[in-house]
Design an enzyme around this catalytic site. Structure first.
Site, short mmCIF file in Angstrom:
data_model
loop_
_atom_site.label_atom_id
_atom_site.label_comp_id
_atom_site.label_asym_id
_atom_site.label_seq_id
_atom_site.Cartn_x
_atom_site.Cartn_y
_atom_site.Cartn_z
CD GLU A 130 49.53 -27.50 -17.83
OE1 GLU A 130 50.84 -27.91 -18.06
OE2 GLU A 130 48.79 -26.65 -18.25
CD GLU A 241 48.45 -22.57 -16.37
OE1 GLU A 241 48.73 -22.37 -17.39
OE2 GLU A 241 48.90 -23.26 -15.47
#
Length: 326
Positions: A130, A241
């Protein structure tokens, strides 16, 4: 434009690792204490014995470095060897070049120390997590911390490829994990081009600028998945995720509850499992404190003794139903 879910799944089926199933595992407890080999073994074994399902024999890591050291390999590696757990490795890429060099040093040390007992378990290597989201306007507004520019990640990916060349890890797929919003941003195309696979993180719970109740969550998730497949230029897309919190604050229309977490599992996990490599968030939140929101399938306490908070079996006719019967 919404890409066809069927098209997205067709792309996913072409990957060699299309049926990997696992959870995300942090390197520390909520106290800041580093997890040791025995702790990772405990978690990996608990994942394998979840009632109502099976096949959770993979683990996604965020760092190669053992907590409290400069560049010693993380103790999740010998734990994976002891339990037969395959690994999606992670190298943290948002702390600058010197820190990343230590991540690569830990990877090389692990290859030298454990040999093929380790490298045979590697199913992929993620360079960063991320990092692109954190430098985006949304990430900055959410005070998400330091990230990394596309050019940095592209260079880091090349560095990892060079590091594993002529080792037992040579040829393992190297990619990056980021939010779906980062992947569909054309300014990040250099990272897409540098990757063998794209790891996609997507949480309808947090998508507060649109309708995000549990009733729309399945469609919202698969819109994100299909859009990522559409931006991947034919690269494999893994779900690295996703999940729904069992407790926590309401986010726009999204209510955190055990019932809603069960619904999300039934509609999203049970569609993905057996079709797309999936790393659910999460088996159990960091002990001993319970975060807010909490995404743990298992509540705080003994991982082997406490029951899942909700039913993990999958409805007949879903991809995940076959997983439970393995």
């Amino acid at each position: 434009m919404r890409f066809s879910l069927a098209v997205g799944f067709a792309a996913a089926f072409t990957t060699a690792n299309a049926q990997l199933r696992g959870f995300n595992y942090g390197s520390e407890f909520s106290t800041g204490a580093a997890k040791q080999q025995v702790d990772f073994e405990y978690e990996f074994n608990a994942a394998k014995s979840l009632p109502g399902t099976s096949g959770f024999t993979s683990a996604r890591l965020y760092t190669m470095i053992q907590g409290g050291t400069t560049n010693d390999p993380i103790s999740a590696i010998p734990a994976a060897i002891a339990t037969g757990t395959t690994l999606l490795l992670g190298l943290w890429a948002s702390a600058g070049a010197a820190s990343f060099n230590n991540e690569v040093a830990a990877l090389n040390s692990a290859i030298s120390q454990y040999g093929t007992s380790f490298t045979d378990l590697i199913i992929g290597i993620s360079v960063g997590s991320e990092d692109l989201y954190r430098i985006s306007p949304t990430g900055i507004n959410n005070l998400s911390g330091a990230g990394a520019e596309p050019s940095e990640l592209e260079a880091y990916i090349g560095q990892v490829r060079s590091a594993i060349a002529n080792t037992g890890a040579s040829g393992k797929p190297v990619g990056h994990v980021d939010t779906w919003t980062a992947w569909v941003n054309g300014s990040n195309s250099a990272v897409v081009n540098a990757c063998d696979f794209l790891g996609m993180d997507a949480y309808p719970y947090y998508q507060t600028t649109m309708a995000n109740s549990i009733s729309t969550s399945k469609a919202t998730f698969f819109d994100a998945y299909d859009a990522t497949v559409g931006a991947a230029n034919g690269k494999s897309v893994w779900v690295t995720e996703t999940g729904w919190p069992v407790s926590g604050p309401t986010k726009n229309q999204a209510v955190a509850s055990v019932a809603n977490a069960r619904t999300y599992w039934s509609e999203v996990a049970c569609t993905l499992l057996g079709s797309v490599s999936t790393f659910w968030y999460t088996l159990q939140d960091a002990q001993p404190a319970t975060p807010n929101p909490s995404f743990g399938i298992k509540p705080a306490g003994d991982l082997m003794a406490v029951s899942p908070l909700y039913d993990l079996s999958c409805p007949a006719g879903t991809n995940g139903a076959a997983v439970a019967a393995l």
